[in-house]
Design an enzyme around this catalytic site. Structure first.
Site, PDB file in Angstrom:
ATOM      1  CE  LYS A 145      -3.786  -2.143   2.653  1.00  0.00           C
ATOM      2  NZ  LYS A 145      -4.743  -2.609   1.673  1.00  0.00           N
ATOM      3  CD  GLU A 165      -5.213   5.150   3.689  1.00  0.00           C
ATOM      4  OE1 GLU A 165      -6.356   4.818   4.069  1.00  0.00           O
ATOM      5  OE2 GLU A 165      -4.693   4.732   2.645  1.00  0.00           O
ATOM      6  NE  ARG A 183      -7.194 -10.218  -5.083  1.00  0.00           N
ATOM      7  CZ  ARG A 183      -8.365  -9.815  -4.609  1.00  0.00           C
ATOM      8  NH1 ARG A 183      -9.471 -10.075  -5.275  1.00  0.00           N
ATOM      9  NH2 ARG A 183      -8.457  -9.122  -3.498  1.00  0.00           N
ATOM     10  CG  HIS A 225     -12.312  -2.456   7.901  1.00  0.00           C
ATOM     11  ND1 HIS A 225     -12.976  -1.245   7.880  1.00  0.00           N
ATOM     12  CD2 HIS A 225     -11.614  -2.474   9.058  1.00  0.00           C
ATOM     13  CE1 HIS A 225     -12.690  -0.572   8.969  1.00  0.00           C
ATOM     14  NE2 HIS A 225     -11.871  -1.294   9.713  1.00  0.00           N
TER      15      HIS A 225
HETATM   16  P1  ADP Z   1      -7.599  -4.317   2.868  1.00  0.00           P
HETATM   17  O1  ADP Z   1      -6.547  -4.359   1.802  1.00  0.00           O
HETATM   18  O2  ADP Z   1      -7.140  -4.878   4.182  1.00  0.00           O
HETATM   19  O3  ADP Z   1      -8.915  -4.878   2.402  1.00  0.00           O
HETATM   20  P2  ADP Z   1      -8.342  -1.589   2.237  1.00  0.00           P
HETATM   21  O4  ADP Z   1      -7.339  -0.521   2.227  1.00  0.00           O
HETATM   22  O5  ADP Z   1      -8.759  -2.148   0.909  1.00  0.00           O
HETATM   23  O6  ADP Z   1      -7.837  -2.780   3.185  1.00  0.00           O
HETATM   24  O7  ADP Z   1      -9.639  -1.109   3.021  1.00  0.00           O
HETATM   25  C1  ADP Z   1     -10.699  -1.957   3.313  1.00  0.00           C
HETATM   26  C2  ADP Z   1     -11.849  -1.178   3.924  1.00  0.00           C
HETATM   27  O8  ADP Z   1     -11.429  -0.513   5.116  1.00  0.00           O
HETATM   28  C3  ADP Z   1     -12.410  -0.057   3.067  1.00  0.00           C
HETATM   29  O9  ADP Z   1     -13.370  -0.522   2.131  1.00  0.00           O
HETATM   30  C4  ADP Z   1     -13.026   0.850   4.120  1.00  0.00           C
HETATM   31  O10 ADP Z   1     -14.270   0.363   4.567  1.00  0.00           O
HETATM   32  C5  ADP Z   1     -12.045   0.763   5.251  1.00  0.00           C
HETATM   33  N1  ADP Z   1     -11.028   1.832   5.121  1.00  0.00           N
HETATM   34  C6  ADP Z   1      -9.807   1.731   4.528  1.00  0.00           C
HETATM   35  N2  ADP Z   1      -9.143   2.909   4.575  1.00  0.00           N
HETATM   36  C7  ADP Z   1      -9.944   3.774   5.210  1.00  0.00           C
HETATM   37  C8  ADP Z   1      -9.826   5.162   5.586  1.00  0.00           C
HETATM   38  N3  ADP Z   1      -8.723   5.869   5.323  1.00  0.00           N
HETATM   39  N4  ADP Z   1     -10.862   5.739   6.232  1.00  0.00           N
HETATM   40  C9  ADP Z   1     -11.981   5.028   6.541  1.00  0.00           C
HETATM   41  N5  ADP Z   1     -12.149   3.735   6.226  1.00  0.00           N
HETATM   42  C10 ADP Z   1     -11.152   3.099   5.569  1.00  0.00           C
END
Ligand code: ADP
Length: 664
Positions: free
Chosen positions: A116, A200, A291, A235
């Protein structure tokens, strides 16, 4: 085009890839673990190879074994599906080095988007809007403290190598940063082998909207519209739809341009998903999944494209024969993920044998994506997703209604599922009006769909009466007196009331109903009210009429368990014996069994102890939680079959009891 493709995956996604290969005239090779010998994907494929033990690290994650199998069987390409090896750049490179084609992006693109922090640095440089934060290389405490002050609170600590919501921590106040960092690093190191983190800004109540892209190796990158996946728990996505009901055409066009720019910046080829969070109407990049995505069927339903077919064609070197202007959205599609998990225990995975698997009829407006079949054992080695149901319609309301109907005709018996939970989520007015955000499901407690427990109890009573009748008939037959008055099951007793008692354990409560046979049918009294019930059909798909209302459901007898599945979900009951002397009824409940595999962390009783109903017998640690196994009958402990520290399988005998309580 390829002649033979190996699918390095299992479950529904392996089955789904096999189907497209078959349509294209491509032979398929399934790989499987010892636990999956009888699995559907193995049965569907033209060839199958055993590659190792049940644990994923010893089979589905063992890239070398997978490549060996592909070479041994003469496959010319490997499709990784999602999960497992799909985002492993080293594996993709090893596949190419072995002279095979990896059906996915180039290793460099996987690598660029794999972490990331690097991905965010690249995206920011390419002008893709990212969630504000810090994704630098210096991840020392001092630097992170300073960056956190700059970003402000609340903020989110994320594992740079993360996925599946692991290694993520929300931090509300500065004082909580240090412990959150420590916890996120620990979790990340254990799960991903790297403790790098990013920070973040924590977006308050955002939406999750992701862009599907498709790029060929000839310079063309297309935007296959978006999916809204805002309905999440921890999440993790629960319900996904396409297109997003939140975006208008202008916002959609903007998203498409940003997503194509993101893909182009890493030289992306093949199908991929660029994920964004939306806050105040603005998209913020969070990550790219290099993917095929679990939720890709909704995109297929609204674009008419088979993404797996285009993945294969692109991997074989073909150029996309259509452009962006040739793509149009057709209607709306919604998908729900059906899991073997128990909403009443905080969504712990549930294990067991699937006795009944019955799906709705697939059609052009309904896709049933599954890898399980009746007889399968659902264990803990793999993802607990049993199926995805995806419905299509000319508009969102129709797609939603079709999905609810489809869930209503689904019958899964033998493990507890989230079907009832999905039904109550989809019935929620806020979901129907799209007034949700990524934290909404978590904040809103969804109860079982109204009416489910009551209906299920009536059906269980009908089955219990049928069971008693069967037993009475069998006894009569044995006594050579099949038609005598003593064998009637209508409760007739000389000089006594005709009432019968039915006892059922439902989760942790005892349900007692008094049933009396009268001229209008059975009078069923649950303590609160009395209803008149006619039993119309009392085996399998049981039908009863209660105060004139028809109730239908499937009742399955499974040892001491009684599963009742209706349109609204499933309820699991356990028979409770009426009398100690009622050997036939009591036998099964005299044994306390492990509800799931685990380790014994406390034995609270010894042979000879007198116990009450509800007395703690044994504490079992499973899935990092303690489960209390309690006595379901009052009586005496005959035998304790386990000791402290023992590892036990689901269903293993823990304690043998002799019921000592009489009741009628
Ligand atoms: P992973 O790779 O573990 O799935 P992601 O970065 O794709 O993590 O985030 C998954 C979920 O987490 C998002 O869809 C959202 O619901 C929550 N999320 C991620 N980043 C943030 C953020 N900066 N603020 C609020 N919610 C977040």
């Amino acid at each position: 085009m390829f002649r033979r493709v190996l699918i390095a995956n299992r479950g529904e996604i392996a089955c789904r890839i096999i189907r497209t290969c078959r349509r294209l005239g491509i032979e398929t090779v399934a790989v499987h673990s010892t636990a999956d010998r009888g699995a559907l994907h193995v049965a569907l494929a033209d060839h199958a190879v055993l590659i190792g033990e049940a644990a994923p690290a010893l089979s589905y994650l063992d890239g070398e074994r997978v490549i060996e199998a592909a070479k041994a069987l003469g496959a010319d390409a490997i499709h990784p599906g999602y999960g497992f090896l799909s985002e492993n750049a080293d594996f993709a490179a090893a596949v190419a080095a072995a002279g095979l084609v990896f059906v996915g992006p180039p290793p460099a693109a996987i690598r660029a988007m794999g972490a990331k922090d690097e991905a965010k640095r690249l995206m920011a440089a390419a002008g893709v809007p990212c969630v504000p934060g810090y994704a630098g290389q210096d991840v020392g405490d001092a630097r992170l403290q300073a960056e956190a002050e700059r970003i402000g609170y609340p903020l989110l600590v994320k594992a740079a190598a993360g996925g599946g919501g692991k290694g993520m921590r929300v931090v509300e106040h500065a004082a909580d940063l240090a412990p959150a960092l420590a916890a996120a690093r620990r979790e990340a190191l254990a799960a991903f082998g790297s403790d790098r983190v990013i920070l973040e800004r924590y977006l308050e109540r955002p939406r999750h909207i992701e862009a599907q892209v498709l790029a060929d190796g000839h310079g063309r990158t297309l935007f296959l519209f978006e999916r809204e996946c805002t309905l999440q728990r921890r999440h993790q996505k629960v319900i996904e739809e396409a297109p997003s009901p939140t975006l208008d055409d202008a916002a959609r066009t903007t998203l498409g341009a940003v997503a194509v720019r993101a893909a182009a910046a890493v030289g992306y080829v093949n199908a991929g998903t660029v994920e964004f969070l939306y806050a105040d109407g603005q998209p913020y990049f969070i990550e790219m999944n290099t993917r095929l995505q679990v939720e890709h069927p909704v995109t297929e339903l609204v674009t008419g494209l088979d993404l797996v077919e285009w993945q294969l064609r692109i991997a074989a070197g073909e150029a996309l024969p259509f452009g962006q202007d040739d793509l149009a959205l057709d209607g709306h599609a919604i998908e729900a993920r059906l899991y073997a998990e128990d909403p009443s225990t905080g969504f712990l995975p549930s294990t067991g044998r699937l006795h009944v698997v019955r799906w709705p009829e697939p059609s052009p407006c309904l896709r049933v994506e599954t890898g399980v079949q009746a007889g399968d054992e659902v264990g803990l080695d793999y993802d607990p997703m049993l199926a995805k149901l995806a419905a299509h319609g000319p508009d969102r309301a129709t797609a939603l209604a079709r999905l609810r109907q489809a869930l209503g005709t689904t019958r899964l018996v033998g493990v507890t599922t989230n079907r009832g939970y999905l039904q109550s989520v989809l019935a929620d007015p806020a979901v129907q009006a799209n007034q949700v955000d990524t934290t909404w499901l978590e904040r809103k407690r969804h109860h079982p769909p109204p009416g489910l427990p009551a209906d299920a109890r009536r059906l269980a009573v009908a089955d219990r009466l049928a069971e008693r009748a069967e037993r009475a008939a069998a006894l009569a037959e044995a006594a050579g007196d099949a038609h005598g008055p003593w064998q009637a099951i209508d409760g007739f007793r000389l000089g006594r009331s005709a009432a019968q008692l039915v006892r059922l354990a439902e989760a942790d409560r005892l349900v007692e109903l008094t049933v009396t046979h009268g001229p209008a049918g059975w009078q069923v009294d649950d303590g609160d009210r009395t209803q008149v019930m006619q039993v119309l059909k009392s085996t399998g798909d049981t039908r009863v009429e209660v105060d004139g209302r028809r109730i239908t459901g499937l009742v399955v007898r499974d040892g001491p368990l009684r599963w009742v599945a209706t349109a609204r979900g499933e309820v699991r009951f356990r028979r409770v014996p009426l009398m100690a002397s009622d050997a036939d009824e009591g036998a099964a409940e005299g044994t306390a069994r492990a509800p799931m595999p685990g380790r014994i962390v406390e034995v609270a009783v010894a042979a000879g102890d007198t116990i009450e109903r509800g007395t703690l017998l044994v504490k079992l640690e499973a899935m990092k939680m303690e489960h209390h196994v309690v006595a379901e009958v009052a009586g005496r402990v005959c035998h304790v079959a386990v000791g402290l520290g023992d590892q036990v399988a689901a269903g293993a005998t823990l304690v043998e009891l002799a019921a000592g309580e009489g009741a009628t």
